[in-house]
Enzyme design. Sequence first.
Site, short mmCIF file in Angstrom:
data_model
loop_
_atom_site.label_atom_id
_atom_site.label_comp_id
_atom_site.label_asym_id
_atom_site.label_seq_id
_atom_site.Cartn_x
_atom_site.Cartn_y
_atom_site.Cartn_z
N SER A 124 0.67 -1.11 0.00
CA SER A 124 0.18 -0.11 0.10
C SER A 124 0.78 1.14 0.13
O SER A 124 2.03 1.33 0.71
CB SER A 124 -0.85 -0.14 1.45
OG SER A 124 -1.42 1.27 1.58
N TYR A 149 -2.05 -1.76 10.75
CA TYR A 149 -2.36 -2.09 9.13
C TYR A 149 -1.23 -1.97 8.40
O TYR A 149 -0.74 -2.70 7.85
CB TYR A 149 -3.72 -1.46 8.85
CG TYR A 149 -3.73 -1.64 7.48
CD1 TYR A 149 -4.02 -2.80 6.72
CD2 TYR A 149 -3.39 -0.50 6.71
CE1 TYR A 149 -4.16 -2.61 5.39
CE2 TYR A 149 -3.77 -0.40 5.36
CZ TYR A 149 -4.00 -1.79 4.59
OH TYR A 149 -3.84 -1.45 3.31
N LYS A 153 1.73 -4.22 6.32
CA LYS A 153 2.27 -4.05 4.83
C LYS A 153 3.78 -3.73 4.73
O LYS A 153 4.57 -4.28 4.10
CB LYS A 153 1.48 -2.74 4.20
CG LYS A 153 0.03 -3.25 4.29
CD LYS A 153 -0.29 -4.30 3.28
CE LYS A 153 -1.60 -4.71 3.20
NZ LYS A 153 -2.09 -5.94 2.57
N ARG A 294 -9.39 13.89 10.33
CA ARG A 294 -9.58 12.58 10.58
C ARG A 294 -7.98 12.52 11.09
O ARG A 294 -7.08 12.52 10.26
CB ARG A 294 -9.92 11.56 9.55
CG ARG A 294 -10.05 10.13 10.07
CD ARG A 294 -10.58 9.45 9.17
NE ARG A 294 -9.91 9.34 8.08
CZ ARG A 294 -10.10 8.34 6.95
NH1 ARG A 294 -11.39 7.65 6.95
NH2 ARG A 294 -9.23 8.28 5.92
C1 UD1 Z 1 -6.81 4.63 3.85
C2 UD1 Z 1 -6.06 4.09 4.79
C3 UD1 Z 1 -4.82 3.43 3.93
C4 UD1 Z 1 -5.38 2.53 3.15
C5 UD1 Z 1 -6.43 2.90 2.21
C6 UD1 Z 1 -7.13 1.58 1.32
C7 UD1 Z 1 -6.20 5.80 6.58
C8 UD1 Z 1 -5.56 6.75 7.53
N1 UD1 Z 1 -5.65 5.20 5.61
O1 UD1 Z 1 -6.32 5.59 3.12
O2 UD1 Z 1 -3.86 2.88 4.70
O3 UD1 Z 1 -4.12 1.93 2.52
O4 UD1 Z 1 -7.50 3.32 2.87
O5 UD1 Z 1 -7.75 2.42 0.42
O6 UD1 Z 1 -7.30 5.49 6.76
N2 UD1 Z 1 -12.65 11.15 3.41
C9 UD1 Z 1 -13.53 11.94 4.12
N3 UD1 Z 1 -14.70 11.44 4.63
C10 UD1 Z 1 -15.13 10.18 4.74
C11 UD1 Z 1 -14.09 9.24 4.22
C12 UD1 Z 1 -12.77 9.79 3.59
O7 UD1 Z 1 -13.53 13.16 4.02
O8 UD1 Z 1 -15.91 9.61 4.98
C13 UD1 Z 1 -11.56 11.57 2.88
C14 UD1 Z 1 -10.17 11.31 3.86
O9 UD1 Z 1 -10.01 12.20 4.91
C15 UD1 Z 1 -8.87 11.26 2.72
C16 UD1 Z 1 -9.84 10.84 1.59
O10 UD1 Z 1 -11.20 10.91 1.70
O11 UD1 Z 1 -8.48 12.61 2.71
C17 UD1 Z 1 -9.75 9.31 1.47
O12 UD1 Z 1 -9.96 8.58 2.25
P1 UD1 Z 1 -9.75 6.88 2.52
O13 UD1 Z 1 -10.83 6.41 1.42
O14 UD1 Z 1 -10.23 6.35 3.71
O15 UD1 Z 1 -8.38 6.63 2.15
P2 UD1 Z 1 -6.95 7.01 2.90
O16 UD1 Z 1 -7.31 7.77 3.92
O17 UD1 Z 1 -6.20 7.71 1.73
#
Ligand code: UD1
Length: 338
Positions: A124, A149, A153, A294
């Site tokens: 990842s 997690y 990796k 977050r």
């Molecule tokens: C997350 C994991 C990462 C993992 C990846 C798999 C964390 C900190 N990291 O990455 O280790 O490999 O998923 O896909 O969780 N967001 C919102 N609202 C939401 C959900 C997300 O604003 O309800 C934003 C988050 O703040 C982020 C972006 O969307 O900026 C992407 O979030 P997410 O899909 O959870 O992925 P990652 O955080 O990049």
Amino acid sequence: MTILVTGGLGYIGSHTVVELLKNEFEVVIVDDLSNSERFILQNIEKIAGKKPAFFPFDLKRKELLTQIFDAYEIAGCINFAAYKAVGESQEKPLDYYENNLFTLINILQEFKVRNISNFIFSSSCTVYGQADEMPIDENTPLKTPESSYGKTKQMGEEILKDFATAYGRRVSLLRYFNPIGAHPSALLGELPIGIPNNLVPYVTQTAAGIREKLNIWGNDYPTEDGTAIRDYIYVVDLAKAHVKALQKLITSNEETVIDIFNIGTGKGSSVLEVVEAYERANNVSVPYEICERRPGDITIAYANADKAERELGWKAETSLEEALRTTWEWQKYLESRL
Ligand code: UD1
């Protein structure tokens, strides 16, 4: 040629099984159904016109795994079986280390004694943490991930490098950026358990009325619109990268190979851009609210995936909007099954 696919009924695993079958590989799936469902097996068959062998058990059960290696002439493995919820891993680190690393070692022990090579590992972009420069290439320095997690990796990568070096084997470590989307047939896709943590599943459930609104975690990041930026890679493109990586290992003349590839689009999209693209692509509305950041989230991550293009002949082909369209079709399919 028979390939063991662990977690082959999961989100990325099921799409990869379809691509392997299309490319004339035989597939043996081991999946304990802890984060997947049986109907996915039928749907794989509907798409590919072939049925992979399927064994529902936990890979920690070494004696059952040995039976699979006795019964099939396994020529390689793509290892998807792992826990993947970042937040949960902080509460249950031992479960994550046990599940993600014991199972990996169990498979590698079989590889060792049977002299098998060709192992592909789902890593990842989390191994880079918040990189100092964009885009992130494979030489970008790694940072110890905050979550257990993420650490599984990074440790998995180290285990595989040592395995390849000590025993003279070929391994490929694929560092995925953010996988999204569903199969164009709408028969495969992501099945989040409970409230989704990841952005696109949450956006989808909001558009479907299952969630009232999307919480956007922060709009005070140092980006153009203030929301965080990620590299969203379409799951079918990602699945194809596995086949290319496997073909490279199989055809290599070297005894020892340690390949590392970033698998992303090379393009960063902000949270607000994803929401707008979703609304445009599917003609739906996604109400949202801006909330606090977050904890643990980084500002920006997107790939330089040139190495995969150069060495695998692979690159992402599907646009963000197209990927988001397939997500919505999959959601409608799920609702039609209720
Ligand atoms: C997350 C994991 C990462 C993992 C990846 C798999 C964390 C900190 N990291 O990455 O280790 O490999 O998923 O896909 O969780 N967001 C919102 N609202 C939401 C959900 C997300 O604003 O309800 C934003 C988050 O703040 C982020 C972006 O969307 O900026 C992407 O979030 P997410 O899909 O959870 O992925 P990652 O955080 O990049």
